[in-house]
Write an enzyme that holds these catalytic residues in place. Structure first.
Site, PDB file in Angstrom:
ATOM      1  CG  ASP A 125      -9.967  -0.652   4.390  1.00 38.79           C
ATOM      2  OD1 ASP A 125      -9.786  -0.853   3.116  1.00 38.79           O
ATOM      3  OD2 ASP A 125      -9.150  -1.215   5.327  1.00 38.79           O
ATOM      4  CE  LYS A 139      -3.649  -2.387   2.013  1.00 40.73           C
ATOM      5  NZ  LYS A 139      -4.430  -2.988   3.381  1.00 40.73           N
ATOM      6  CD  GLN A 189      -3.443  -4.531   6.598  1.00 38.64           C
ATOM      7  OE1 GLN A 189      -3.394  -3.515   5.822  1.00 38.64           O
ATOM      8  NE2 GLN A 189      -3.867  -5.459   6.379  1.00 38.64           N
TER       9      GLN A 189
END
Ligand code: NAD
Length: 278
Positions: free
Chosen positions: A118, A51, A95
């Protein structure tokens, strides 16, 4: 049979985003993503590195918060709240997985919906259900972009999804429903799985078991989307679908690697640029 090339499509998207990012910078906006990682998960480290590389390539600033596995829930929540109010940060990503003693649902709930790149905040999940503009979680969003690119129209199609996780299976249900598909969701408690998969015009597999879907489970000319990422002892990646044999029956199929994986990161980048533009 056509292979859906996620790598090439992701690259196209990233190039477009780079232009948009440059345009934002001309307007004085410097897109920035903050990533929080808790503990030392090996796979997470690879994902975060990828990322960061993608951000770099596009020109998005990247801020990493590596927290030790023994932090408290309060510490995690207060970091998220700090990032929520930091006007230089446009996107926040937590994450997963995080240590089991921490409440990930509260953490996702705390990320302000405007920075929830997200798409895991319940407000954004709800908006997806209502077919309203929102941040769609990156893997389902990437799959929908693949359908668009390859002119695969879902209207009236029988879509079967195997896997009901919050990050893949569940948001995919809504994405496919929003495109007027008839959606069936299968999972570990589903009886006679093959009866469902055999009917699928489009089969999307997100289980995490190498080569789980075999040739006898799919219909002739089905579209096959393989979300699975399984790392063998030799480090090689395998999907959830027996690619070699299933591809002989499919009309379209995604490979692993080079299919859904690169699209997930491209759509994250897309969401950061979207958050920066709002
Ligand atoms: P998960 O690990 O949270 O859950 C697995 C799902 O599979 C569950 O819903 C379970 O009910 C179902 N399942 C397990 N065994 C089954 C069986 N025998 N029959 C039917 N269903 C069964 O799922 P996840 O987080 O969505 O991950 C699934 C896979 O996708 C993993 O390999 C993961 O690494 C991969 N993944 C890839 C990407 C990407 O960008 N390509 C993104 C997310 C996840």
């Amino acid at each position: 049979m056509e292979i859906i090339n996620g790598k090439t499509l992701a690259q196209e998207i990233r190039e477009k985003l780079k232009i948009e990012c440059d345009e934002l910078k001309i307007k004085g906006i410097k897109p920035k993503l903050a990533v929080i990682m808790v503990g030392e998960d090996k796979a997470s480290k690879v994902y975060v590195k990828n990322k960061s590389k993608a951000c770099n390539e596009i020109g998005i600033e990247f801020e990493e918060h590596l927290l030790s596995a023994d932090i408290t829930q309060d510490e995690l929540i207060s970091l998220i709240k700090k990032l929520n109010t930091d006007s230089t940060i446009h996107g926040i990503l937590l994450q997963s997985p995080i240590p089991k003693n921490l409440d990930i649902n509260e953490a996702f709930r705390t990320i302000t919906p405007e920075k929830d790149v997200d798409g895991f905040n319940p407000i954004n999940v709800g908006k997806l259900c209502l077919n309203q503009d929102t941040f769609v979680s990156c893997t389902p969003y990437g799959i929908m972009k693949m359908f668009e690119k390859y002119n695969i129209d879902l209207e009236g199609k029988d879509v079967v999804i195997i896997g009901r996780s919050n990050i893949v299976g569940k948001p995919l249900i809504q994405c496919c429903l929003n495109k007027n598909a008839t959606v069936t969701v299968c999972h570990s408690k589903t009886k006679n799985l093959k009866e469902h998969t055999k009917n699928a015009d489009v089969l999307i597999v997100a289980i995490g078991k190498p080569k789980f879907v075999t040739e006898d489970m799919v219909k002739e000319n089905a579209v096959i989307i393989d979300v699975g990422i399984n790392r063998g002892e030799d480090g090689k990646l395998t999907g959830d679908v027996d690619f070699e044999n299933v591809s002989k029956k499919a009309s379209y199929i995604t490979p692993v690697p080079g299919g859904v994986g690169p699209m997930t990161i491209a759509m994250l980048m897309n969401n950061v640029i979207k958050a920066s533009s709002n």
